[in-house]
Design a protein around this motif. Structure first.
Motif, short mmCIF file in Angstrom:
data_model
loop_
_atom_site.label_atom_id
_atom_site.label_comp_id
_atom_site.label_asym_id
_atom_site.label_seq_id
_atom_site.Cartn_x
_atom_site.Cartn_y
_atom_site.Cartn_z
N SER A 229 -84.29 -4.21 -29.81
CA SER A 229 -85.23 -3.09 -29.96
C SER A 229 -84.89 -2.22 -31.16
CB SER A 229 -85.22 -2.23 -28.70
OG SER A 229 -83.97 -1.63 -28.55
N ARG A 230 -85.93 -1.61 -31.73
CA ARG A 230 -85.78 -0.75 -32.91
C ARG A 230 -86.36 0.64 -32.64
NH1 ARG A 230 -85.59 -6.43 -34.07
NH2 ARG A 230 -83.77 -6.54 -35.37
N SER A 231 -86.30 1.47 -33.65
CA SER A 231 -86.79 2.83 -33.46
C SER A 231 -88.05 3.12 -34.26
CB SER A 231 -85.70 3.83 -33.85
OG SER A 231 -86.24 5.12 -33.87
N PRO A 232 -89.22 3.12 -33.59
CA PRO A 232 -90.44 3.49 -34.30
C PRO A 232 -90.38 4.92 -34.86
CG PRO A 232 -90.95 2.53 -32.16
CD PRO A 232 -89.48 2.75 -32.20
N LEU B 262 -107.37 11.42 -38.72
CA LEU B 262 -106.37 11.47 -37.66
C LEU B 262 -104.96 11.55 -38.26
CD1 LEU B 262 -105.62 11.18 -34.62
CD2 LEU B 262 -105.48 8.73 -35.00
N LEU B 263 -104.72 10.69 -39.26
CA LEU B 263 -103.40 10.69 -39.88
C LEU B 263 -103.08 12.05 -40.48
CD1 LEU B 263 -102.75 7.39 -41.84
CD2 LEU B 263 -101.34 8.47 -40.12
N HIS B 264 -104.06 12.64 -41.12
CA HIS B 264 -103.86 13.94 -41.76
C HIS B 264 -103.47 14.98 -40.71
CE1 HIS B 264 -104.24 16.97 -44.80
NE2 HIS B 264 -105.10 17.65 -44.07
N ALA B 265 -104.18 14.95 -39.58
CA ALA B 265 -103.90 15.94 -38.53
C ALA B 265 -102.49 15.75 -37.96
CB ALA B 265 -104.93 15.83 -37.42
N VAL B 266 -102.15 14.48 -37.70
CA VAL B 266 -100.83 14.22 -37.11
C VAL B 266 -99.72 14.50 -38.12
CG1 VAL B 266 -99.38 12.50 -35.98
CG2 VAL B 266 -101.80 12.51 -35.54
N GLY C 268 -104.02 4.93 -31.90
CA GLY C 268 -103.97 5.21 -33.34
C GLY C 268 -104.46 4.02 -34.15
N PHE C 269 -104.09 2.82 -33.70
CA PHE C 269 -104.48 1.59 -34.38
C PHE C 269 -106.00 1.42 -34.36
CE2 PHE C 269 -105.17 -3.04 -34.48
CZ PHE C 269 -104.47 -3.36 -35.64
N VAL C 270 -106.59 1.70 -33.19
CA VAL C 270 -108.05 1.57 -33.04
C VAL C 270 -108.77 2.54 -33.98
CG1 VAL C 270 -109.98 1.98 -31.44
CG2 VAL C 270 -108.00 0.66 -30.70
N LEU D 27 -98.92 7.82 -32.02
CA LEU D 27 -100.29 7.88 -32.55
C LEU D 27 -100.26 7.67 -34.07
CD1 LEU D 27 -102.94 8.39 -31.07
CD2 LEU D 27 -102.76 10.79 -31.68
N ALA D 28 -99.32 8.36 -34.72
CA ALA D 28 -99.19 8.22 -36.17
C ALA D 28 -98.79 6.80 -36.52
CB ALA D 28 -98.17 9.21 -36.70
N GLY D 29 -97.88 6.23 -35.71
CA GLY D 29 -97.42 4.87 -35.97
C GLY D 29 -98.58 3.89 -35.92
N GLY D 30 -99.43 4.01 -34.90
CA GLY D 30 -100.59 3.13 -34.79
C GLY D 30 -101.55 3.33 -35.94
#
Lengths: 454, 413
Positions: free
Chosen positions: A176-179, A311-315, A298-300, A108-111
Motif C-alpha cells: 500500500s501507498r499514500s495517496p 471542482l479542482l480549484h475549489a478543493v 472526483g474522477f467522475v 476528491l482531489a485525487g480522483g
C-alpha cells in the motif's frame, strides 16, 4: 494550490523562525499555566497551533529543499505527546475529527486529478507496474517478515505456516501507498510531467488493488494460522459489498456534484464540508470505503463532465490548510517511543520494502518499455506510506486479535520511517526530472478567490 | 439526533446564511436581526421539541466556540470601518461612550431586579450584571445595514447610525473578557488579579495579531494567508479557553491587530467577509437551541425590567445623537431605531451560556434573546421612520410590499 513562492530573503526566513519559536513559547506557557486543559481548549488550540506551526515549519524546510510535508510532520512530532508534550495524546486522538474532512477532500482531489486520457496513455505502464509491484513487493516483504519474525515478540507461538500467513498480511501492508502524501507533494510543487502523472495514476488506482489483496491475504492467513478452519469467503463478500457500494455511491456523488457545479456552483467549500462529514459518517455506517467513494466521485466529475477544473480549484484552495492539519496531526500521532524501541527492525523492513519497490519498478518499466524519466525516477513516488496503510493495519488488528496489535505497532514504526523519507524522495525525483513548476512567485492575494468565497 | 447530523445541518445553515445574508440578489430579505433563526433553534432545541438533544449540543460546543470567536475576529478586522469608509475618531468615541452608558444603565436595572427577586449574589451577580449589560448595549450593524440596503438609504443620518452600530461593538467584547476573567479556570499555576488576566487575554490577542501580521506582510498567497489567519484564531481560542478567559475578546483584538498591523485590511476584509455570512445563521440557531427558560428566576419580570431599561437608555442615546450634526433631522424615533440587536448579542449570550452553565449563563442568554426579539419588532421600523424623516430613504411606495428598492445600495456592506 499554493505554488512555490519566490525565493524569500533571509529577513523573511528569520521572521518565520522567530514566529515559530514564539508560538512554541506561547503554547509552552499556556501548558505551564494550565497543565490540565479542558478537552475543548486543548483540541481547538492544538488545531490552531499545528496549522500555524506546520505552515511555518514547512516554509523553513523550503530553505534546505525539503518538501512542505516534512515541515508539517516535524511540527507535529516536536509539539506532540512524545517530544515536548505540548499536545497531549488524547487531543491528538480527537484531531481525527478534522482528518475525516481532510481525507474526503484529499480523495476528491485525487480522483479529480486522474484524467482518463492520462490513464489511457499510461495504461500499459500502470498495468505492468501494478502486477510487478503487487507480486514482487508482496513476495519480498513476506519473505523478509518470515526471516525476521524471530525478532518480533508478538509472533511467539505461531507455527511456520502461520508465520507465512502473517507475513502475507505484512506484505499487503507493504504494497500500500499514500495517496495523501502523493497529492501533498504534487500540490506543493505543481509538478507536471511523466513521473508526476505516473505516480498519481498508480498510487490512486492501487488503492483498489490493495483492498482486494487484503481480502485474499486475510482468507489465506486464516487457513495458514489454523489449518483445521473451514475456508470462508465472507471476506470476499464483505469486499464485494464494499467495492460495489463505494463505487456506486462514488458515481452518484460525482453526478450530484456535477449537477451542482453546473447549475448552482456557489459556496462550494461549505457544500464539500457538509458532504465530507455527512457522507463519511454514512459510508462508515454502511461499511463502505470513503476514500474510494470520494476518489471515484472526483474522477467522475473530472472525466465525465466539464466541471473538473471548477471542482479542482475549489478543493485546491483548501489544500494549504487541509494538508497542514492532516500531516501535522499525523506527526503528533507518530509514536516516537515505539519507533525508538523498534527502529532497527522498522528501518530494516522499510529498507527491504524500498529495495523491493525499486526492483519491481525496474522490472515493470522494462516490460512496459517506459520512457527513461519513469524508469529512472518513477519508484521514488511509490515509497510514501501514511493513513491508508495504518487504516489497513487497524483492520488486521481487529480481525486477528492475537498478533494483530503487535503487527500494527510494527506497521506504525515502519510507516513513520516511510512517511518521513518517502515525500523527500518523491520531491527530489520531481526536482531532478525538472517537473516541479518553475518558480511562479507569490501570487497576489487579490488575484485569487478566497477559499470561503463562492 | 447524532452530532454528525446536527453538524451537517449547521453546514446547511451556513450555506443558507452565505446566500441569504451574503448573496447580493437576496440580501435585505428575512428579518433584520435574523430572529427567525434564533426561534428555529429554540423550537428544535432540547427545551422545546427536543430534536437536538443536550448531549448533541455539548458535542458541538467546540464548533460553537470557534464560530463565536470567528465572528469576533471578523468584527475586529472590520472595526472602525463602515465598508471602505473609516469611522471618524469622534464618532468612534461617541459610539463607545453611548454603548458603555447603555451597558451600565441596563446592568444597573438588572442588579436591582436580581437583588430583589433572585438568589444571585456577590461574584455571580457581578458576572451576570456584566453579561446582561454586554448583551444589551450594542446596536446590531446587521439590522442597520438591512434597513439601509432594503430602503436604499443614504445621507448623514444613515452614516451616523451605521458608524454608531459599528463602533459600539468593542464595549461588549471587552466586558465579556472582564466577566470571564472574574472566574478563571481552577488550577491556574499563575495567579493574576482579574484585570491582569483580562489584560493578558487581550495582550495575547495583540501578540498573536502582531505575529500574524509579520507573517502576512511577507506572505501574499491567499491559501497561506487563510492558514495564518485561521491558525492564529484557533490557537487564540485554545489559549483563551485554557485559562478560562474569553476567546471572543482575544479574537477581537487579534482581528484588530491584524487589520492595523498587516497593512492589508481591505484584502483581509474581502477574504473573511463571506465566512462571516456563513457563520451567523448556525450561531443564531445554536444560541436559540441553548436557551433554557427554566433556569433564570421570574423570566417575565426579568425580561420586562431589562427591556424597559434598554428602551430608556437607547432613547437617551438617540436624544444625545440628535444633538450631533448628522442626527439633528432624525426626530424622536432615532433612539428606538438603535434598539435592534441580533447576531452579536446572541453570540455574546451563547458565549456566556457555554462558559457559565446554569442560572448566570442562562439569564444572560435569555436577556440576549429578549432584546433581540424586541429590537426586531420595533427597531427597524423606528429606524426607517427616522431615516424617512431625515429624507434619506425613497418614498414609501417603493417598499410598501416589502420589495427591494430598485436603487442600488447606499454603500458596499
Amino acid at each position: 494550490m499554493s505554488g512555490p513562492a519566490a525565493p524569500k530573503s533571509a529577513t523573511v526566513r528569520l521572521t518565520q523562525l522567530v514566529t515559530l519559536v514564539a508560538l512554541f513559547g506561547l503554547l509552552w506557557l499556556g501548558v505551564r499555566v494550565v497543565p490540565e486543559a479542558q478537552g475543548m481548549a486543548a483540541l481547538v488550540g492544538a488545531l490552531g497551533f499545528l496549522l500555524l506551526a506546520g505552515t511555518l515549519a514547512s516554509e523553513i524546510c523550503e530553505v534546505v529543499g525539503l518538501p512542505h510535508l516534512t515541515g508539517y510532520i516535524a511540527a507535529g512530532v516536536v509539539a506532540g505527546p512524545h517530544v515536548l508534550h505540548l499536545i497531549e495524546h488524547h487531543t491528538v486522538e480527537r484531531l481525527s475529527v478534522v482528518n475525516t474532512l481532510a481525507l474526503a477532500l484529499i480523495a476528491l482531489a485525487g480522483g479529480a486529478e486522474l484524467r482518463l486520457a492520462d490513464l489511457r496513455a499510461t495504461a500499459k505502464s500502470l498495468l505492468s507496474a501494478m502486477i510487478f509491484q503487487s507480486l514482487i513487493v508482496l513476495a519480498v516483504t513476506t519473505a523478509a517478515f518470515f526471516v525476521l519474525a524471530r525478532f518480533m515478540p508478538f509472533t511467539a507461538g505461531i507455527s511456520r505456516m502461520g508465520l507465512i500467513g502473517v507475513g502475507l498480511l505484512w506484505g499487503v501492508l507493504a504494497v500500500s501507498r499514500s495517496p495523501s502524501a502523493t497529492l501533498a507533494i504534487l500540490s506543493q510543487t505543481r509538478a507536471h510531467g511523466p513521473v508526476a502523472r505516473f505516480t498519481l495514476a498508480f498510487v490512486m488506482s492501487s488503492d483498489v488493488v490493495v483492498l482486494v489483496m487484503l481480502a485474499v491475504a486475510m482468507m489465506a492467513a486464516r487457513q495458514l494460522l489454523d489449518p483445521t478452519a473451514q475456508t470462508s469467503f465472507s471476506d470476499f463478500e464483505a469486499l464485494g459489498h464494499e467495492l460495489l457500494g463505494s463505487s456506486s455511491l462514488g458515481i452518484t456523488l460525482g453526478l450530484v456534484l456535477t449537477f451542482y457545479l453546473r447549475f448552482v456552483s456557489s459556496e462550494l467549500l461549505v457544500v464539500l464540508m457538509a458532504l465530507g462529514y455527512g457522507m463519511t459518517a454514512g459510508l462508515h455506517y454502511l461499511r463502505f470505503d470513503p476514500l474510494l467513494t470520494f476518489l471515484i466521485a472526483g474522477f467522475v466529475v473530472q472525466n465525465f463532465s466539464r466541471q473538473g477544473q471548477k471542482l479542482l480549484h475549489a478543493v485546491e484552495q483548501t489544500s494549504a490548510i487541509v494538508f497542514v492539519v492532516f500531516f501535522a496531526s499525523a506527526g503528533a500521532h507518530l509514536d516516537v517511543p515505539l519507533l525508538r524501541s523498534l527502529w532497527p527492525l522498522a528501518l530494516g523492513l522499510a529498507v527491504i520494502r524500498g529495495a523491493a519497490t525499486w526492483l519491481a519498478h525496474r522490472a515493470s518499466t522494462r516490460v512496459a518499455d517506459d520512457p527513461p524519466a519513469i524508469r529512472r525516477y518513477g519508484s521514488a513516488g511509490l515509497m510514501s506510506q501514511a493513513g491508508l496503510t495504518l487504516g489497513l493495519s487497524m483492520v488486521i488488528a481487529r480481525e486477528f486479535p492475537t498478533f494483530g496489535p503487535g503487527l500494527r505497532s510494527l506497521c506504525i514504526a515502519v510507516v513513520a520511517v516511510n512517511e518521513v523519507i518517502g515525500p523527500i524522495l518523491f520531491k527530489l525525483a520531481l526536482d531532478r526530472n525538472g517537473e516541479t513548476a518553475p518558480d511562479a512567485g507569490p501570487r497576489a492575494a487579490s488575484t485569487e478567490q478566497p477559499p470561503l468565497a463562492s | 439526533m447524532s452530532s454528525i447530523l446536527v453538524l451537517v445541518g449547521l453546514l446547511v445553515l451556513a450555506y443558507l446564511g452565505s446566500i441569504l445574508v451574503g448573496g447580493r440578489s437576496v440580501r435585505g430579505y428575512g428579518l433584520p436581526s435574523g430572529s427567525e433563526w434564533v426561534l428555529l433553534g429554540l423550537v428544535v432545541g432540547p427545551h422545546a421539541l427536543g430534536t437536538v438533544t443536550r448531549p448533541t449540543l455539548s458535542a458541538l460546543e467546540p464548533l460553537a466556540l470557534v464560530a463565536l470567536a470567528w465572528l469576533a475576529l471578523v468584527t475586529g478586522i472590520d472595526y472602525g470601518f463602515v465598508g471602505p469608509r473609516r469611522i471618524r475618531l469622534r464618532r468612534l468615541f461617541a459610539a463607545v461612550v453611548l454603548s458603555l452608558g447603555s451597558a451600565i444603565g441596563v446592568a444597573g436595572a438588572f442588579a436591582v431586579y436580581a437583588q430583589t427577586f433572585t438568589t444571585l449574589r456577590g461574584h455571580d451577580l457581578l458576572i451576570a450584571c456584566i453579561g446582561v449589560g454586554a448583551v444589551s448595549c450594542e446596536t446590531t450593524r446587521y439590522a442597520v445595514r438591512w434597513v439601509a440596503e432594503r430602503y436604499a438609504a443614504q445621507g448623514p443620518l444613515s452614516d451616523l447610525v451605521a458608524d454608531i452600530a459599528d463602533g459600539d461593538d468593542i464595549v461588549p467584547l471587552v466586558a465579556i473578557t472582564v466577566a470571564f476573567t472574574l472566574d478563571p479556570t481552577p488550577g491556574l499555576t499563575l495567579v493574576l488579579p482579574f484585570w491582569g488576566l483580562a489584560l493578558a487575554t487581550l495582550g495575547t490577542g495583540a501578540l498573536l495579531g502582531a505575529l500574524g501580521s509579520a507573517l502576512l506582510r511577507v506572505e501574499l498567497r491567499v491559501t497561506q494567508t487563510w492558514g495564518i489567519v485561521l491558525g492564529a484564531a484557533l490557537f487564540g481560542v485554545g489559549i483563551a479557553t485554557r485559562i478560562g478567559s474569553s476567546a471572543l475578546g482575544l479574537c477581537f483584538v487579534l482581528g484588530l491587530a491584524l487589520s492595523l498591523l498587516a497593512g492589508r485590511r481591505e484584502e483581509l476584509r474581502a477574504m473573511v467577509e463571506p465566512s462571516e455570512h456563513s457563520v451567523i445563521l448556525p450561531v443564531l440557531v445554536l444560541a436559540g437551541a441553548y436557551v433554557d427558560f427554566d433556569a433564570p428566576a421570574r423570566v417575565g419580570l426579568l425580561v420586562a425590567v431589562v427591556l424597559a431599561a434598554r428602551v430608556a437608555v437607547k432613547w437617551t442615546s438617540g436624544a444625545l445623537l440628535r444633538l450631533s450634526r448628522g442626527g439633528q433631522s432624525a426626530g424622536p424615533f432615532l433612539g428606538f431605531g438603535l434598539l435592534p440587536s441580533g447576531a452579536l448579542a446572541m453570540a455574546f449570550g451563547l458565549a456566556f451560556a457555554l462558559r457559565f452553565p446554569g442560572e448566570v449563563g442562562q439569564t444572560v442568554l435569555v436577556v440576549a434573546l429578549a432584546v433581540t426579539l424586541f429590537g426586531e419588532l420595533f427597531g427597524p421600523t423606528a429606524l426607517l421612520f427616522a431615516l424617512r424623516r431625515a429624507g434619506e430613504v425613497d418614498a414609501p411606495t417603493s417598499s410598501r410590499f416589502g420589495r427591494r428598492s430598485d436603487r442600488p445600495p447606499a454603500r458596499a456592506p
